[in-house]
Design an enzyme around this catalytic site. Structure first.
Site, PDB file in Angstrom:
ATOM      1  N   CYS A   8       0.864  -1.188   0.000  1.00 10.92           N
ATOM      2  CA  CYS A   8       0.000   0.000   0.000  1.00 10.92           C
ATOM      3  C   CYS A   8       0.898   1.234   0.000  1.00 10.92           C
ATOM      4  CB  CYS A   8      -0.985  -0.022   1.166  1.00 10.92           C
ATOM      5  SG  CYS A   8      -0.236  -0.007   2.809  1.00 10.92           S
ATOM      6  N   ASN A  11       2.078   1.567   4.476  1.00 13.10           N
ATOM      7  CA  ASN A  11       2.392   0.294   5.160  1.00 13.10           C
ATOM      8  C   ASN A  11       2.052   0.352   6.655  1.00 13.10           C
ATOM      9  OD1 ASN A  11       5.282  -1.815   5.827  1.00 13.10           O
ATOM     10  ND2 ASN A  11       3.268  -2.457   5.227  1.00 13.10           N
ATOM     11  N   CYS A  13      -1.672   0.855   7.369  1.00 13.48           N
ATOM     12  CA  CYS A  13      -3.115   0.582   7.435  1.00 13.48           C
ATOM     13  C   CYS A  13      -3.482  -0.673   6.654  1.00 13.48           C
ATOM     14  CB  CYS A  13      -3.920   1.776   6.920  1.00 13.48           C
ATOM     15  SG  CYS A  13      -3.637   3.305   7.848  1.00 13.48           S
ATOM     16  N   ARG A  14      -3.546  -0.589   5.339  1.00 13.38           N
ATOM     17  CA  ARG A  14      -4.105  -1.691   4.546  1.00 13.38           C
ATOM     18  C   ARG A  14      -3.189  -2.898   4.435  1.00 13.38           C
ATOM     19  NH1 ARG A  14      -5.211   2.156  -0.439  1.00 13.38           N
ATOM     20  NH2 ARG A  14      -3.311   3.015   0.480  1.00 13.38           N
ATOM     21  N   SER A  15      -1.943  -2.687   4.011  1.00 11.45           N
ATOM     22  CA  SER A  15      -1.110  -3.870   3.715  1.00 11.45           C
ATOM     23  C   SER A  15      -0.705  -4.689   4.947  1.00 11.45           C
ATOM     24  CB  SER A  15       0.092  -3.509   2.836  1.00 11.45           C
ATOM     25  OG  SER A  15       0.973  -2.637   3.480  1.00 11.45           O
ATOM     26  N   ASP A 126      -8.264   3.877   0.684  1.00  8.86           N
ATOM     27  CA  ASP A 126      -7.331   4.315   1.723  1.00  8.86           C
ATOM     28  C   ASP A 126      -8.144   4.783   2.940  1.00  8.86           C
ATOM     29  OD1 ASP A 126      -5.536   5.650   3.304  1.00  8.86           O
ATOM     30  OD2 ASP A 126      -4.636   6.805   1.667  1.00  8.86           O
TER      31      ASP A 126
HETATM   32  P1  4NP Z   1      -1.931   2.823   3.980  1.00  5.55           P
HETATM   33  O1  4NP Z   1      -2.625   4.183   4.515  1.00  5.55           O
HETATM   34  O2  4NP Z   1      -1.318   3.159   2.645  1.00  5.55           O
HETATM   35  O3  4NP Z   1      -3.071   1.872   3.866  1.00  5.55           O
HETATM   36  O4  4NP Z   1      -0.911   2.428   5.031  1.00  5.55           O
HETATM   37  C1  4NP Z   1      -1.949   5.389   4.586  1.00  5.55           C
HETATM   38  C2  4NP Z   1      -1.078   5.605   5.613  1.00  5.55           C
HETATM   39  C3  4NP Z   1      -0.424   6.820   5.728  1.00  5.55           C
HETATM   40  C4  4NP Z   1      -0.646   7.793   4.772  1.00  5.55           C
HETATM   41  C5  4NP Z   1      -1.528   7.564   3.731  1.00  5.55           C
HETATM   42  C6  4NP Z   1      -2.173   6.358   3.634  1.00  5.55           C
HETATM   43  N1  4NP Z   1       0.028   9.036   4.891  1.00  5.55           N
HETATM   44  O5  4NP Z   1      -0.251   9.930   4.054  1.00  5.55           O
HETATM   45  O6  4NP Z   1       0.856   9.229   5.801  1.00  5.55           O
END
Ligand code: 4NP
Length: 161
Positions: A8, A11, A13-15, A126
């Site tokens: 993702c 790294n 939240c989703r992955s 997201d």
């Molecule tokens: P992820 O979510 O890609 O599912 O881990 C996010 C985590 C952090 C951010 C964006 C999306 N960020 O902008 O810091």
């Protein structure tokens, strides 16, 4: 051993949740000698960090073990992992850019929801700026998609259990 990398942006939240769900399903199917997964982000925003609190909460609610620190995808991953599984289109584009710029090839880059039978959207949204419901929604999408992804892997690698 078939190695899967869930990817993702951050790294956190989703992955990491996808990795935990996949590894749990593999364990439940007694396939830990056959399949394993890890996760990473395309960005360097959260290197070394624990997953987001809401990811940890969501995992705890489902009895999932999460033991991960944020890391960024690199060219070694492209060589090491058999499947690179992106959460959304921008993740996939960034993975493909890394592959190209490294002068490598990789035949198995997918969007995770390509494996979900009737997705209402091809991306795992997201949840970073959402509430806990956004994480619940992500969990449900991941759980269904990964069930089918694992079935695909079992067929592809002729694993009959
Ligand atoms: P992820 O979510 O890609 O599912 O881990 C996010 C985590 C952090 C951010 C964006 C999306 N960020 O902008 O810091």
């Amino acid at each position: 051993m078939v190695k899967v990398l869930f990817v993702c942006l951050g790294n956190i939240c989703r992955s990491p949740l996808a990795e935990a769900i996949f590894n749990q399903k593999v364990k439940e199917s007694s396939l830990t000698m056959k399949f394993k997964s890890d996760s990473c982000g395309t960005s360097d925003y959260h290197i070394g960090e624990l997953p987001d609190e809401r990811t940890l909460q969501c995992a705890a609610d489902k009895g999932l073990e999460i033991n991960h620190r944020g890391r960024q995808i690199n060219r070694v991953d492209v060589r090491e992992f058999d499947y690179l599984i992106a959460m959304d289109k921008s993740n996939k584009i960034n993975i493909e850019r890394l592959i190209d710029s490294s002068g490598l090839r990789h035949e198995q880059v997918y969007l995770l929801r390509e494996f979900q039978p009737h997705p209402d959207n091809i991306e795992v949204p997201d949840p970073y700026y959402g509430g806990i419901e956004a994480f619940e929604n992500v969990y449900n999408i991941l759980d269904e998609s990964i069930t089918h992804f694992l079935e695909f892997l079992k067929e592809e690698h002729k694993v009959y259990v």
